[in-house]
Scaffold this motif. Structure first.
Motif, mmCIF file in Angstrom:
data_model
loop_
_atom_site.group_PDB
_atom_site.id
_atom_site.type_symbol
_atom_site.label_atom_id
_atom_site.label_comp_id
_atom_site.label_asym_id
_atom_site.label_seq_id
_atom_site.Cartn_x
_atom_site.Cartn_y
_atom_site.Cartn_z
ATOM 1 N N ASN A 80 0.809 -1.220 0.000
ATOM 2 C CA ASN A 80 0.000 0.000 0.000
ATOM 3 C C ASN A 80 0.842 1.270 0.000
ATOM 4 N N THR A 81 2.113 1.171 0.385
ATOM 5 C CA THR A 81 2.987 2.345 0.331
ATOM 6 C C THR A 81 3.366 2.713 -1.099
ATOM 7 N N ASP A 82 3.035 1.847 -2.060
ATOM 8 C CA ASP A 82 3.297 2.158 -3.467
ATOM 9 C C ASP A 82 2.100 2.808 -4.145
ATOM 10 N N VAL A 83 1.076 3.115 -3.363
ATOM 11 C CA VAL A 83 -0.149 3.703 -3.921
ATOM 12 C C VAL A 83 -0.375 5.077 -3.301
ATOM 13 N N GLN A 84 -0.655 6.068 -4.145
ATOM 14 C CA GLN A 84 -0.987 7.405 -3.653
ATOM 15 C C GLN A 84 -2.311 7.842 -4.258
ATOM 16 N N VAL A 85 -3.187 8.371 -3.431
ATOM 17 C CA VAL A 85 -4.515 8.801 -3.865
ATOM 18 C C VAL A 85 -4.543 10.322 -3.976
ATOM 19 N N PHE A 86 -5.012 10.817 -5.111
ATOM 20 C CA PHE A 86 -5.189 12.253 -5.324
ATOM 21 C C PHE A 86 -6.671 12.544 -5.528
ATOM 22 N N VAL A 87 -7.183 13.532 -4.830
ATOM 23 C CA VAL A 87 -8.587 13.915 -4.977
ATOM 24 C C VAL A 87 -8.710 15.430 -5.023
ATOM 25 N N GLY A 88 -9.844 15.889 -5.517
ATOM 26 C CA GLY A 88 -10.134 17.317 -5.517
ATOM 27 C C GLY A 88 -11.363 17.584 -4.679
ATOM 28 N N HIS A 89 -12.254 18.417 -5.151
ATOM 29 C CA HIS A 89 -13.595 18.633 -4.629
ATOM 30 C C HIS A 89 -13.677 19.475 -3.369
ATOM 31 N N VAL A 90 -12.978 19.102 -2.328
ATOM 32 C CA VAL A 90 -13.238 19.772 -1.052
ATOM 33 C C VAL A 90 -11.930 20.031 -0.329
ATOM 34 N N SER A 91 -11.890 21.140 0.372
ATOM 35 C CA SER A 91 -10.674 21.537 1.058
ATOM 36 C C SER A 91 -10.265 20.551 2.136
ATOM 37 N N GLY A 92 -8.990 20.240 2.173
ATOM 38 C CA GLY A 92 -8.463 19.397 3.236
ATOM 39 C C GLY A 92 -8.506 20.063 4.591
ATOM 40 N N PHE A 93 -8.769 21.371 4.624
ATOM 41 C CA PHE A 93 -8.881 22.039 5.919
ATOM 42 C C PHE A 93 -10.003 21.429 6.749
ATOM 43 N N LEU A 94 -10.952 20.755 6.071
ATOM 44 C CA LEU A 94 -12.081 20.179 6.787
ATOM 45 C C LEU A 94 -11.715 18.899 7.521
ATOM 46 N N PHE A 95 -10.618 18.258 7.106
ATOM 47 C CA PHE A 95 -10.304 16.968 7.727
ATOM 48 C C PHE A 95 -8.830 16.786 8.050
ATOM 49 N N GLY A 96 -7.996 17.771 7.765
ATOM 50 C CA GLY A 96 -6.579 17.651 8.094
ATOM 51 C C GLY A 96 -5.779 17.009 6.981
ATOM 52 N N LYS A 97 -4.500 16.780 7.234
ATOM 53 C CA LYS A 97 -3.602 16.212 6.242
ATOM 54 C C LYS A 97 -3.306 14.762 6.599
ATOM 55 N N HIS A 98 -3.249 13.909 5.566
ATOM 56 C CA HIS A 98 -3.011 12.489 5.781
ATOM 57 C C HIS A 98 -2.076 11.937 4.719
ATOM 58 N N ARG A 99 -1.365 10.885 5.083
ATOM 59 C CA ARG A 99 -0.421 10.296 4.150
ATOM 60 C C ARG A 99 -1.097 9.540 3.027
ATOM 61 N N ASN A 100 -2.309 9.060 3.254
ATOM 62 C CA ASN A 100 -2.907 8.152 2.281
ATOM 63 C C ASN A 100 -3.672 8.846 1.168
ATOM 64 N N TYR A 101 -3.855 10.163 1.225
ATOM 65 C CA TYR A 101 -4.422 10.858 0.083
ATOM 66 C C TYR A 101 -4.025 12.324 0.096
ATOM 67 N N ILE A 102 -4.017 12.901 -1.082
ATOM 68 C CA ILE A 102 -3.647 14.301 -1.269
ATOM 69 C C ILE A 102 -4.848 15.034 -1.835
ATOM 70 N N CYS A 103 -5.312 16.029 -1.122
ATOM 71 C CA CYS A 103 -6.419 16.847 -1.603
ATOM 72 C C CYS A 103 -5.845 18.018 -2.394
ATOM 73 N N LEU A 104 -6.260 18.144 -3.647
ATOM 74 C CA LEU A 104 -5.730 19.186 -4.511
ATOM 75 C C LEU A 104 -6.658 20.387 -4.613
ATOM 76 N N ASP A 105 -7.476 20.608 -3.604
ATOM 77 C CA ASP A 105 -8.334 21.789 -3.628
ATOM 78 C C ASP A 105 -7.528 22.992 -3.139
ATOM 79 N N ASN A 106 -7.373 23.162 -1.832
ATOM 80 C CA ASN A 106 -6.499 24.245 -1.363
ATOM 81 C C ASN A 106 -5.692 23.872 -0.133
#
Length: 228
Positions: free
Chosen positions: A175-201
Motif C-alpha cells: 500500500n505504500t506504493d499507492v498514492q490517492v489524489f482527490v479534488g472537490h473539497v478543502s483538506g482544511f475540513l479533515f486535516g492532512k493524511h499520508r494516504n491521500y492528497i487533496c488538490l483543492d487548497n
C-alpha cells in the motif's frame, strides 16, 4: 491556466490530468474546458479531463430541452429564479455559456454527459508507483464499492487506509506504493493524511512531507510558484 502550463514547462511528453470542477469558478470555465478537450489534444498534447460535481450539475441543468434553443432558454430561466444570486458559480457559467457557439455548447454537453469519456476514478502506473485519481472519494469504502455520488459529492472523512489498501490489493503491490489524489473539497475540513492528497487548497498552507508514495511537486496557482 496557460501561464501555469508555461511555468511548469508542460510538453507533449507529459500527461495532464484534470480532476474535475473546471467550471463555475470564474468567467472562462467553458473556454478552459474547450482548451483542455480540443485545443491541446488537437495540437498533440496528452490531456485527461475528469468529471466533477460542477460539471455533473451543469450537464443536468443545460441538457433540459430537445434543441439548443430550448436548452439555453431553460438554463437561463432556471438560473434567473435565483434573482441575481445563483448558487455554485452559475452566474459566471451562464454568461460564458451564452457566448459559446451552438456547436461548442453541444460538444461540451455531449462530453459532460459521457463523463468526458473517462471513468469516475483512474488508477494509473507512473514509474514504479500507482496513483489513484478522482474528483473526490468516500474513503470509508473500497474503490470497487464506490458509486458515482461517492466520487462527485461525498466529503472526505478522517484518516482511513481502506482506499489505498483496496487499490494496492487489486494491483498486487504494497500500500505504500499507492498514492490517492482527490479534488472537490478543502483538506482544511479533515486535516492532512499520508494516504491521500487533496488538490483543492490544502496544499497552499500544507507541507509535502506526509506524501510517501509518489514524489510530488505542487505548483500553487495563487502563489505562482512550486511548493515542496
Amino acid at each position: 491556466m496557460k501561464k501555469t502550463l508555461t511555468e511548469i514547462h508542460f510538453s507533449k511528453n507529459d500527461r495532464l490530468f484534470v480532476l474535475g470542477d473546471s467550471i463555475d469558478h470564474g468567467r472562462f470555465g467553458f473556454d478552459v474546458l474547450l482548451y483542455l478537450l480540443k485545443t491541446l489534444p488537437d495540437a498533440g498534447y496528452h490531456v485527461t479531463v475528469m468529471m466533477g460535481n460542477h460539471e455533473q450539475m451543469w450537464s443536468e441543468l443545460a441538457s433540459d430541452g430537445k434543441t439548443d434553443e430550448e436548452q439555453l432558454s431553460n438554463a437561463i430561466g432556471t438560473i434567473d429564479i435565483y434573482e441575481g444570486a445563483p448558487p455554485n458559480g452559475w452566474q459566471y457559467s451562464i454568461e460564458n455559456w451564452k457566448k459559446l457557439s451552438v456547436t461548442d455548447r453541444q460538444f461540451l454537453l455531449t462530453e459532460m454527459n459521457n463523463n468526458f469519456g473517462q471513468p469516475e476514478q483512474l488508477i494509473e502506473k507512473i514509474g514504479n508507483k500507482w496513483v489513484v485519481l478522482s474528483h473526490s472519494a468516500k474513503m470509508s469504502l473500497s474503490y470497487e464499492k464506490e458509486k458515482t455520488k461517492d466520487l462527485f459529492w461525498e466529503h472526505l472523512p478522517g484518516d482511513s487506509f481502506e482506499r489505498r489498501n483496496s487499490v494496492a490489493k487489486a494491483v498486487g503491490v504494497p500500500n505504500t506504493d499507492v498514492q490517492v489524489f482527490v479534488g472537490h473539497v478543502s483538506g482544511f475540513l479533515f486535516g492532512k493524511h499520508r494516504n491521500y492528497i487533496c488538490l483543492d487548497n490544502t496544499i497552499v498552507n500544507g507541507t509535502l512531507e506526509q506524501f510517501e508514495a509518489v514524489p510530488v511537486k505542487i505548483y500553487c496557482l495563487e502563489q505562482e510558484k512550486f511548493l515542496g
